[in-house]
Design a protein around this motif. Structure first.
Motif: not given
Ligand code: PLP
Length: 430
Positions: A87-88, A112, A184, A205, A207-208
């Motif tokens: 996500g970053q 975040y 986002d 992201s 990931t979530k």
């Molecule tokens: N955006 C949000 C709202 C997040 O909560 C996060 C991670 O916690 C990110 C971006 C970054 O994602 P990643 O951890 O996949 O790099």
């Protein structure tokens, strides 16, 4: 199959793929390969010259990633997407694609922490200035804008405050000045489609919630195809003047035969090519599995979180429960305007007993996991004052919405009675 207009439950199962062209496999195969053989030298030249789209090298594109990209683009109502390693990386690419040294962009203060650091510190070292503004008044975005402002940036449902961002209002202010809004949407997939409210670019992201099972790190950038980059030539020189890194291509012109995809093609063939940070095909496969049940899961995350919010608001040890379902006034109006399918699975509350009570509560949980993550199928909890926000002063913590007794929950898919029982027994020990 034209799946863009179908319901999310259908889009996540069918968009962008029917069966594997090589084997007829119904499940999307993992194309675990670095490179793809060219048919002949003409084919190779066409691919490199963008005269033909196709696979070259997995740092830049991959057939497994392509299915995920098409599916998420369809889910969000966009035209194309770009899968990335985290996500970053998606947050960085989103801005860097149109902003270079000497430029600025305006971002919401409700972000975040990792994004905040990236924008306030790392991008500053690149010469890109982030101007943070309070989103409570959408006009703050206009006030911070000048001729060098390239985009606005915000989160749909930022924690810990969980006050829904005024997407429609800020998108309108941006469009009046030829500025795209980047959203986002990590915390609200399916619940909100930022493009429907005027956003130009969406990122997640993955990931979530999209992954949903806490197994893989990934990110994705989605192009709404709804912003006229060419009309605002002076604001977007990176899309409207010859790019020396690609034989002088002018992206708004070179991509015209492919549709309104200048932004996302440029991100792929310049940033991803040069910086790297691709999503691995294996992780793309994991996210495709997660995506298939995303609408179902989001429904249960929301139902469970609503029930938890109601239940906790009756507890005498808790001074405040933070969840959009309980909000009133303007914040509730914004939530109802933007979240059409539920108020989300994130929830916060404040314990009367402050930091000590917060720590005791977390230590007392038996089923909830104590982790710095959100969006997992399992219920998760964290005490920000002693973890994610511990490097900030008390004053800075308060500014971000974190009080000493604040606890963040990411409500999972367990049976609601088991979720409430674990919370109750941990609260009893506080
Ligand atoms: N955006 C949000 C709202 C997040 O909560 C996060 C991670 O916690 C990110 C971006 C970054 O994602 P990643 O951890 O996949 O790099």
């Amino acid at each position: 199959m034209a799946t863009n207009s179908k319901h999310p439950e259908t889009v996540v199962l069918h968009a962008g793929y029917r069966s594997d062209p090589a084997t007829n496999a119904v499940a999307v195969p993992i194309y675990q390969t670095t490179s793809f053989q060219f048919r002949d030298t003409q084919h190779a030249a066409n691919l490199f010259g963008l005269a033909e789209m196709g696979n070259i090298y997995s740092r830049i594109m991959n057939p497994t990633n392509d299915v995920l990209e098409q599916r998420i683009a369809a889910l969000e109502g966009g035209v194309a997407a770009l899968a990335l390693g985290s996500g970053q990386a998606a947050s960085l690419f989103a801005v860097q694609n149109i902003c270079h040294a000497g430029d600025n962009f305006v971002a919401s203060t409700d972000l975040y922490g990792g994004t905040w650091n990236l924008f306030a510190n790392t991008m500053k070292t690149m010469g890109i200035e982030c101007r943070f503004v309070d989103p409570a008044d959408p006009e703050n975005f206009r006030r911070a804008t000048d001729a060098k402002t390239r985009c606005y940036y915000a989160e749909t449902l930022p924690n810990p405050k969980l006050a829904v961002f005024p997407i429609a209002q800020v998108a309108r202010i941006g469009r009046e000045q030829g500025i795209p809004l980047i959203m986002d949407n990590t915390a609200a997939p399916v619940l909100c489609r930022p493009f429907d409210h005027g956003a130009a670019i969406v990122l997640h992201s993955t990931t979530k919630y999209i992954g949903g099972h806490g197994t893989s790190i990934g990110g994705i950038l989605v192009d709404g195809g709804n912003f006229d980059w060419e009309k605002h030539k002076d604001r977007f020189p990176m899309l409207n003047t010859p790019d020396p890194s690609y034989h002088g291509a002018v992206w708004t012109q070179a991509t015209k035969p492919m549709g309104p995809v200048a932004y996302i093609i440029k991100a792929r063939v310049t940033l991803l090519r040069d910086v790297g940070a691709p999503m691995s095909p294996f992780n793309a496969f994991m996210f495709i599995q997660g995506l298939e049940t995303l609408p179902l899961r989001m429904r249960v995350h929301c139902e469970n979180a609503n029930a938890v919010a109601k239940h906790l608001s009756k507890n005498a040890k808790i001074t405040k429960v933070i969840h959009p379902s309980l909000m009133t006034g303007e914040t509730k109006k914004r939530a109802d305007e933007h979240l059409s399918r539920g108020y989300g699975g994130l929830l916060g509350f404040e314990l009367k007993g402050g930091a000590d009570a917060g720590r005791k509560f977390i230590d007392g949980l038996k089923m909830f996991y104590h982790v710095a993550n959100i969006g997992d199928a399992r219920s998760l909890a964290i005490h920000p004052a002693s973890t994610t926000h511990s490097q900030l002063s008390a004053e800075e913590q308060a500014q971000t919405g974190v009080t000493p007794g604040y606890v963040r929950l990411s409500i999972g898919l367990e049976h609601i009675e088991d979720i409430l029982a674990d919370l109750d027994q941990a609260l009893a020990a506080v």
